[in-house]
Design a protein around this motif. Structure first.
Motif, mmCIF file in Angstrom:
data_model
loop_
_atom_site.group_PDB
_atom_site.id
_atom_site.type_symbol
_atom_site.label_atom_id
_atom_site.label_comp_id
_atom_site.label_asym_id
_atom_site.label_seq_id
_atom_site.Cartn_x
_atom_site.Cartn_y
_atom_site.Cartn_z
ATOM 1 N N PRO A 106 -2.411 1.799 -4.512
ATOM 2 C CA PRO A 106 -2.841 2.788 -3.518
ATOM 3 C C PRO A 106 -4.145 2.392 -2.844
ATOM 4 O O PRO A 106 -5.002 1.757 -3.450
ATOM 5 C CB PRO A 106 -3.012 4.075 -4.326
ATOM 6 C CG PRO A 106 -3.025 3.679 -5.744
ATOM 7 C CD PRO A 106 -2.408 2.325 -5.863
ATOM 8 N N ASN A 107 -4.247 2.772 -1.603
ATOM 9 C CA ASN A 107 -5.450 2.516 -0.838
ATOM 10 C C ASN A 107 -6.585 3.335 -1.452
ATOM 11 O O ASN A 107 -6.459 4.542 -1.609
ATOM 12 C CB ASN A 107 -5.223 2.922 0.621
ATOM 13 C CG ASN A 107 -6.300 2.379 1.526
ATOM 14 O OD1 ASN A 107 -7.407 2.097 1.094
ATOM 15 N ND2 ASN A 107 -5.967 2.239 2.786
ATOM 16 N N PRO A 108 -7.696 2.716 -1.803
ATOM 17 C CA PRO A 108 -8.768 3.443 -2.474
ATOM 18 C C PRO A 108 -9.560 4.366 -1.555
ATOM 19 O O PRO A 108 -10.347 5.165 -2.021
ATOM 20 C CB PRO A 108 -9.661 2.322 -3.016
ATOM 21 C CG PRO A 108 -9.432 1.191 -2.087
ATOM 22 C CD PRO A 108 -7.990 1.300 -1.653
ATOM 23 N N LEU A 109 -9.356 4.245 -0.251
ATOM 24 C CA LEU A 109 -10.094 5.086 0.676
ATOM 25 C C LEU A 109 -9.423 6.447 0.801
ATOM 26 O O LEU A 109 -8.205 6.542 0.847
ATOM 27 C CB LEU A 109 -10.167 4.416 2.053
ATOM 28 C CG LEU A 109 -10.843 3.047 2.078
ATOM 29 C CD1 LEU A 109 -10.768 2.450 3.466
ATOM 30 C CD2 LEU A 109 -12.280 3.152 1.619
ATOM 31 N N LEU A 126 0.791 -1.224 0.000
ATOM 32 C CA LEU A 126 0.000 0.000 0.000
ATOM 33 C C LEU A 126 0.828 1.281 0.000
ATOM 34 O O LEU A 126 0.263 2.370 0.027
ATOM 35 C CB LEU A 126 -0.954 -0.004 1.197
ATOM 36 C CG LEU A 126 -1.950 -1.159 1.207
ATOM 37 C CD1 LEU A 126 -2.809 -1.105 2.467
ATOM 38 C CD2 LEU A 126 -2.820 -1.147 -0.030
ATOM 39 N N THR A 127 2.160 1.158 -0.002
ATOM 40 C CA THR A 127 3.003 2.352 -0.079
ATOM 41 C C THR A 127 4.117 2.129 -1.098
ATOM 42 O O THR A 127 4.568 0.999 -1.308
ATOM 43 C CB THR A 127 3.650 2.712 1.278
ATOM 44 O OG1 THR A 127 4.624 1.709 1.612
ATOM 45 C CG2 THR A 127 2.614 2.823 2.392
#
Length: 128
Positions: A90-93, A71-72
């Motif tokens: 990438p985190n979709p939130l 995620l990074t």
């Protein structure tokens, strides 16, 4: 039998550090000959806080997967430096300001104390 019956050709797991993940990877990838993707949640420095063996275990574990999703960008770069096929997703939130967590330095703890308390194995993930 389930893999054959349902024609499963890919095993995707979010259990990126659970102890059974090693066995899942060994059985699915090498015995059943299926592709495996591991989705890692958290950040690699947490392993440094826990202990050095933990970090080496993750590196060895992720080398068994066909692909590692992180995620990074820092995690992708870090694991790629060990030859692990890592992809940044990438985190979709959306990032929103969260309420202060009780283990943050703002509640009287030092930054190191906060990191140790928030990044403990019992919490299951690293929380800033």
């Amino acid at each position: 039998e389930i893999f054959e019956r349902h024609n499963v050709d890919l095993y995707y797991t979010h259990a990126s550090f659970a102890r059974q993940t090693l066995w899942d990877l060994l059985i699915v990838r090498f015995l059943l000959k299926r592709r495996v993707i591991v989705h890692a949640h958290g950040i690699f420095p947490c392993s440094l806080v826990w202990d050095e063996d933990n970090l080496q275990y993750r590196i060895d574990l992720y080398r068994l997967a066909d692909k590692l999703i992180v995620l990074t960008r820092a995690d992708a770069f870090y694991y790629q430096s060990y030859g692990i096929d890592s992809v940044y997703l990438p985190n979709p939130l959306p990032i929103i300001e969260a309420p202060k967590h009780p283990c943050t330095p703002a509640h009287g703890a030092s930054a190191q104390q906060a990191a140790l308390r928030c990044c403990s194995p019992g919490r299951g993930r690293c929380a800033p």
